[in-house]
Design an enzyme around this catalytic site. Structure first.
Site, mmCIF file in Angstrom:
data_model
loop_
_atom_site.group_PDB
_atom_site.id
_atom_site.type_symbol
_atom_site.label_atom_id
_atom_site.label_comp_id
_atom_site.label_asym_id
_atom_site.label_seq_id
_atom_site.Cartn_x
_atom_site.Cartn_y
_atom_site.Cartn_z
ATOM 1 N N HIS A 224 0.805 -1.221 0.000
ATOM 2 C CA HIS A 224 0.000 0.000 0.000
ATOM 3 C C HIS A 224 0.842 1.277 0.000
ATOM 4 C CE1 HIS A 224 1.097 0.082 4.207
ATOM 5 N NE2 HIS A 224 0.598 1.303 4.281
ATOM 6 N N HIS B 194 1.510 6.843 -0.591
ATOM 7 C CA HIS B 194 0.698 6.043 0.327
ATOM 8 C C HIS B 194 -0.693 5.896 -0.270
ATOM 9 C CE1 HIS B 194 -1.476 4.825 3.922
ATOM 10 N NE2 HIS B 194 -0.300 4.584 4.497
#
Length: 167
Positions: A71, A86
């Site tokens: 992620h 992110h």
């Protein structure tokens, strides 16, 4: 001037051009619904509300870190610029589900190379937000400029996201 232009395609001396890592719409970093990002605890930058599930390298860099959950990605440019991408908020809790990594730590990437693909619908259904911060983590060494206004549409690998200049 030649050094930065060669590495980043910038056209001003000392300015590194950082392209968008995603296709979508700009969200001001102060408006990201997570205090760690909105209060710039990790650094300064911008966020994107993605409209497609692909993250590309915004600069020529080395992949410093790709989280096991895929992620988040840490990149280091050849001039020392450190970026964190992110994908979404609280997506660490998805434990990698919905993400496919195309790189690993230590890989050298060129601007535009695909880093990660993600299932946008899955993240929308299973995470609080798909807003994706792109943060200069060593912002104490760089000044950011030319950040697009909130709501501006950007295209992964094509639209200039901002310039970073050594302080």
């Amino acid at each position: 001037m030649g050094f930065f232009k060669k590495l980043f395609g910038g056209n001003e001396a000392g300015n590194a051009k950082i392209n968008s890592a995603l296709t979508g719409k700009i969200v001001s970093i102060e408006n990201v619904p997570d205090q760690v990002f909105s209060q710039k605890m990790m650094g300064d930058g911008v966020a994107i509300e993605p409209t497609e599930g692909k993250v590309v390298a915004p600069i020529n860099a080395t992949v410093e870190t790709i989280f096991p959950t895929k992620h988040a990605i840490g990149l280091k440019g050849e001039d020392g610029l450190e970026l964190l991408i992110h994908v979404g908020l609280d997506t660490v809790n998805l434990k990698g589900e919905g993400f496919t990594a195309h790189v690993q730590s230590g890989d050298k990437v060129k601007a535009g190379d695909v880093l990660v693909e993600f299932d946008l619908d899955y993240i929308r259904a299973n995470a609080p937000s798909t807003v994706t911060p792109i943060i200069v983590t060593n912002h104490d060494q760089f000044t950011l400029s030319a950040v697009p206004a909130e709501g501006t549409s950007v295209v992964a690998g094509e639209t200039e996201l901002f310039k970073a200049t050594h302080k």
